[in-house]
Design an enzyme around this catalytic site. Structure first.
Site, PDB file in Angstrom:
ATOM      1  N   LYS A 102      94.295  73.177  28.738  1.00 43.37           N
ATOM      2  CA  LYS A 102      94.134  71.682  29.135  1.00 43.37           C
ATOM      3  C   LYS A 102      92.735  71.084  28.550  1.00 43.37           C
ATOM      4  CE  LYS A 102      97.105  68.586  31.015  1.00 43.37           C
ATOM      5  NZ  LYS A 102      98.529  69.110  30.936  1.00 43.37           N
TER       6      LYS A 102
ATOM      7  N   THR B  53     109.779  64.522  27.829  1.00 38.60           N
ATOM      8  CA  THR B  53     109.253  64.880  29.177  1.00 38.60           C
ATOM      9  C   THR B  53     110.094  64.159  30.264  1.00 38.60           C
ATOM     10  OG1 THR B  53     107.107  65.047  28.496  1.00 38.60           O
ATOM     11  CG2 THR B  53     107.256  65.235  30.958  1.00 38.60           C
TER      12      THR B  53
ATOM     13  N   LYS C 119      98.006  76.415  25.274  1.00 34.86           N
ATOM     14  CA  LYS C 119      98.748  75.094  24.964  1.00 34.86           C
ATOM     15  C   LYS C 119      98.529  74.355  26.134  1.00 34.86           C
ATOM     16  CE  LYS C 119     101.715  72.851  22.363  1.00 34.86           C
ATOM     17  NZ  LYS C 119     100.726  71.676  22.670  1.00 34.86           N
TER      18      LYS C 119
END
Ligand code: GLU
Length: 459
Positions: A116, A201, A80
């Site tokens: 990533k 975030t 992920k």
């Protein structure tokens, strides 16, 4: 493994080697062997996929764009991590960022591994049609290794919900009849994304600061008063007084964190500076963050750079150089731009005693060591900026259940998860001499090694 992550994983393993309670079933040679396997596993990614996306441009030219998907480790679940669209993307950087994802997910008990992606472009120089092509091609080239139970991308620097919507649509048409809702996260809400994902975030970044300085200090003042730890002294010097904040980066993470700070009455904050790729804006009595957010949303994401634009935004501020934000005499600095912003050539100019890493790896290893040795608290990326991947996990779950949570429920789940990680890490951090980053890495590595050992991978 490059740079900071490699050296801290190694230091964390060295610390664990000395800790007899760690892998206690193993002795002598067997224990040494297990450590050697661990170093090998965590210091190299499982897979590095690379392709050159062939894209016809609107002017008739055809370009081949280097792009990557790195799958670092999947011991805890499917890989992920986001896909970065930036011209400085390179293989080492993507590997490093994928490694951070493995550690981040392990730290917060998110049942994913680390991955990533990267596409070497400046997205601002491509048309919408070209960007759409790039997203489609990315999925076509990498679709074999992606999927809701294999590897789940999300947005990162330079990409957002529009790109995730395009990518999921392409994935769905390449694999008709297969589950697709969990193949990408960070999608638009109408297309199966989660409420609150966009802000997650930035909200998490601010929460990590607020939790440490308000809730934790209040409840643990005995622990903090009775330790000789330099970090505890820094934290205590911040208790119950108004704080000044500077925020580097005013994108999806920095602007939301700045807004949270602006609205938070518990910490009596003043956001005195914000910056972006063009400028730093400074005002000693505090900036009008909502007005700046309104301006950036109407101006291609950019902060005002001239007096006329400040007037148009209705904001009073001093216009300064872009880099100035890093050296201001403030209490807290939130780094929410890119990596390597504080390094050996500018670390001595930093005055903030508390740094929060909204971006991934914004402080290099030399600077990290220097600042930590001077008692500066750094709330590291894998702790502070995990809100995105945590809410990605909720989005993935909602896609499976085809049931959707309210925004309130999402934020409550997010805060509970971050709180539970911080309650595990902070007492250790203030009790022992390691910097917070190393504490977090040790925690993640212990978790990963226990799982790897149980899965029979350490031999
Ligand atoms: N790109 C974000 C990060 O670095 C989010 C990743 C995700 O949601 O999978 O944590």
């Amino acid at each position: 493994m490059s740079g900071q992550t490699g050296s801290i994983v190694q230091r964390s393993l060295d610390a664990l080697m000395k800790d007899e309670s760690f892998l206690r079933d193993l002795q002598d040679e067997a224990r040494q062997k297990a450590f050697t396997s661990l170093v090998a596993i965590l210091s190299t990614p499982n897979h590095v996929h690379k392709s050159f996306l062939r894209i016809p441009l609107e002017d008739g030219k055809v370009v081949r764009i280097p792009s990557y998907r790195v799958q670092h480790n999947n011991a805890l679940g499917p890989y992920k991590g986001g896909i970065r669209f930036h011209e400085s993307v390179n293989e080492d950087e993507v590997i490093n960022l994928a490694t951070l994802m493995t550690l981040k997910n392990a730290l917060h008990d998110v049942p994913f591994g680390g991955g990533k992606g990267g596409v070497v472009i400046n997205p601002r120089t491509f048309s919408v049609k070209e960007l759409h092509q790039i997203c489609k091609k990315y999925v076509q080239y990498f679709s074999d290794v992606l999927g809701p139970d294999k590897d789940i991308p999300a947005p990162d620097v330079g990409s957002g919900e529009r790109e995730m919507d395009w990518m999921m649509a392409e994935y769905k048409s390449i694999r008709p009849g297969e589950p697709y809702r969990g193949s990408f996260t960070g999608k638009s809400v109408i297309n199966g994304g989660s409420l609150g994902r966009r802000e997650s975030t930035g909200k998490g970044v601010y929460f990590s600061l607020r939790y440490m300085l308000h809730d934790f200090i209040k409840n643990q003042s005995t622990l903090l008063n009775n330790t000789n730890n330099a970090f505890a002294k820094t934290a205590l010097s911040y208790a119950d007084r108004p704080l000044t904040l500077a925020v580097q980066g005013f994108g999806n993470v920095g602007s939301v964190a700045a807004l949270e700070a602006y609205h938070c009455t518990l910490l009596q904050n003043k956001v005195v500076a914000v910056s972006d790729r063009n400028v730093t804006l400074f005002k000693s009595s505090g900036l009008d963050i909502p007005a700046l957010i309104k301006f950036t949303s109407e101006n291609n994401g950019d902060l005002p750079t001239t007096e006329e634009q400040l007037t148009e935004a209705g904001v009073s501020a001093e216009i300064r150089d872009r880099e100035d934000v890093l050296y201001l005499d403030v209490d807290v600095m939130i780094l929410a731009a890119l990596e390597d912003q504080i390094h050996k050539d500018n670390m001595e100019k930093v005055k903030a005693r508390l740094i929060v890493e909204g971006a991934n790896a914004p402080v290099t290893s030399e600077a990290d060591e220097y600042l930590s040795d001077n008692g500066v608290i750094i709330i590291p990326d894998i702790l502070a900026n995990a809100g995105g991947v945590i809410v990605s996990y909720f989005e993935w779950l909602q896609g499976r259940e085809t049931q959707f949570y309210s925004e309130e429920e999402v934020f409550k789940l997010l805060v509970d998860k971050m709180k539970s990680t911080m309650d595990t890490i902070l007492p250790q951090f203030f009790g022992d001499p390691f910097p917070l980053r190393q504490n977090c890495y040790i925690h993640s590595v212990v978790k990963l090694s226990t799982i790897l050992y149980r899965q029979g991978k350490l031999y």
